[in-house]
Design a protein around this motif. Structure first.
Motif, mmCIF file in Angstrom:
data_model
loop_
_atom_site.group_PDB
_atom_site.id
_atom_site.type_symbol
_atom_site.label_atom_id
_atom_site.label_comp_id
_atom_site.label_asym_id
_atom_site.label_seq_id
_atom_site.Cartn_x
_atom_site.Cartn_y
_atom_site.Cartn_z
ATOM 1 N N LEU A 101 20.406 68.887 67.462
ATOM 2 C CA LEU A 101 19.728 69.162 68.304
ATOM 3 C C LEU A 101 20.044 69.020 69.737
ATOM 4 N N GLU A 102 20.345 67.769 70.732
ATOM 5 C CA GLU A 102 20.718 66.985 71.646
ATOM 6 C C GLU A 102 21.708 66.686 71.553
ATOM 7 N N GLY A 103 22.703 66.596 70.773
ATOM 8 C CA GLY A 103 23.518 66.654 70.649
ATOM 9 C C GLY A 103 24.832 67.608 70.350
ATOM 10 N N SER A 104 24.422 68.768 70.046
ATOM 11 C CA SER A 104 25.721 69.570 70.040
ATOM 12 C C SER A 104 24.478 71.046 71.042
ATOM 13 N N LYS A 105 25.180 71.328 71.908
ATOM 14 C CA LYS A 105 24.428 72.200 72.354
ATOM 15 C C LYS A 105 24.621 74.041 71.364
ATOM 16 N N VAL A 106 25.848 74.066 70.864
ATOM 17 C CA VAL A 106 26.235 75.087 69.873
ATOM 18 C C VAL A 106 25.369 75.271 69.137
ATOM 19 N N PHE A 107 24.672 73.958 68.479
ATOM 20 C CA PHE A 107 24.363 73.873 67.237
ATOM 21 C C PHE A 107 22.583 74.033 67.533
ATOM 22 N N SER A 108 22.897 74.052 68.687
ATOM 23 C CA SER A 108 21.104 73.745 69.947
ATOM 24 C C SER A 108 21.317 75.999 69.574
ATOM 25 N N LYS A 109 21.593 76.166 69.847
ATOM 26 C CA LYS A 109 21.708 77.664 70.638
ATOM 27 C C LYS A 109 21.611 78.167 69.124
ATOM 28 N N GLU A 110 22.427 77.911 68.773
ATOM 29 C CA GLU A 110 22.580 78.875 66.537
ATOM 30 C C GLU A 110 21.462 78.739 66.178
ATOM 31 N N PHE A 111 20.617 77.295 66.416
ATOM 32 C CA PHE A 111 18.982 77.212 66.004
ATOM 33 C C PHE A 111 17.762 78.214 66.472
ATOM 34 N N THR A 119 16.102 81.581 73.845
ATOM 35 C CA THR A 119 16.693 81.345 74.533
ATOM 36 C C THR A 119 17.814 81.730 75.174
ATOM 37 N N ALA A 120 18.213 81.391 76.420
ATOM 38 C CA ALA A 120 19.325 82.704 77.056
ATOM 39 C C ALA A 120 20.034 82.210 76.647
ATOM 40 N N ASP A 121 21.549 83.837 76.139
ATOM 41 C CA ASP A 121 22.467 83.950 75.553
ATOM 42 C C ASP A 121 23.525 83.429 76.366
ATOM 43 N N TYR A 122 24.489 82.682 75.281
ATOM 44 C CA TYR A 122 25.204 82.160 74.894
ATOM 45 C C TYR A 122 26.850 82.898 74.697
ATOM 46 N N GLN A 123 27.544 82.308 75.067
ATOM 47 C CA GLN A 123 29.057 82.486 74.263
ATOM 48 C C GLN A 123 29.544 81.083 74.038
ATOM 49 N N MET A 124 30.793 81.346 73.170
ATOM 50 C CA MET A 124 31.338 79.754 73.236
ATOM 51 C C MET A 124 32.800 79.578 73.380
ATOM 52 N N PHE A 125 32.860 79.104 74.306
ATOM 53 C CA PHE A 125 35.333 79.646 74.413
ATOM 54 C C PHE A 125 35.477 78.574 73.874
#
Length: 176
Positions: A101-111, A119-125
């Motif tokens: 949850l702290e180590g990966s922002k992508v994991f946190s957002k998906e969680f 949570t705010a909307d996001y997109q990964m690139f």
């Protein structure tokens, strides 16, 4: 009790200092500690790496440390809690699974998305070109983050498109 605090920053210094004031605490070790922790009464810096889990386990067993408190995210993400638990050693911190949850922002957002946590909307690139195309039509200010542990340096709040493009180039360049 004997306590080991992992880390070298102000947060770890404060934790070690407060623990050292307790009548229940015989000794506080800090790994690696800092110049300030070296000056404190009843606190001893030890020169082991917080990322060398096997050396830490050996130290804790040898010195009969009752509790280890982990400050930095790196050892948590690397599985220190899981390893200490295998050796039945007391440690304060999340397991590897939850340290993500702290180590990966992508994991946190998906969680957060999976469990309906606002949570705010996001997109990964992974491509600067695709990220910049996405940014073109977005309202600013906008937050741009690098995935993974970034020691507090992986986040940029940009106020315009040019700043966003520079942030994207910088963050993606540092990942390669």
């Amino acid at each position: 009790m004997k306590v080991l605090v992992l880390g070298q920053g102000g947060r770890e210094h404060a934790i070690a200092w407060k623990l050292s004031l307790s009548e229940k605490i015989e000794k506080v070790y800090v790994c690696p500690g800092n110049g300030g922790t070296a000056q404190e009464k009843n606190i001893e810096n030890i020169s082991l790496s917080p990322s060398n889990i096997s050396s830490l386990i050996s130290f804790v067993k040898k010195e009969k440390v009752d509790l280890t408190v982990v400050g930095p995210e790196g050892p948590l993400v690397d599985g220190i809690v899981d390893e200490f638990n295998k050796h039945e050693l007391m440690i304060f911190g999340p397991s590897t699974k939850y340290a993500l949850l702290e180590g990966s922002k992508v994991f946190s957002k998906e969680f957060m998305k999976n469990y309906d946590i606002p949570t705010a909307d996001y997109q990964m690139f992974s491509s600067a070109k695709e990220a910049k195309e996405f940014i073109i039509n977005k309202k600013h200010p906008i937050v741009i983050k690098a995935d993974g542990l970034a020691a507090g340096k992986g986040v940029v709040v940009s106020s315009n498109q040019d700043e966003s493009f520079k942030a994207i180039d910088s963050l993606l360049a540092s990942k390669h």
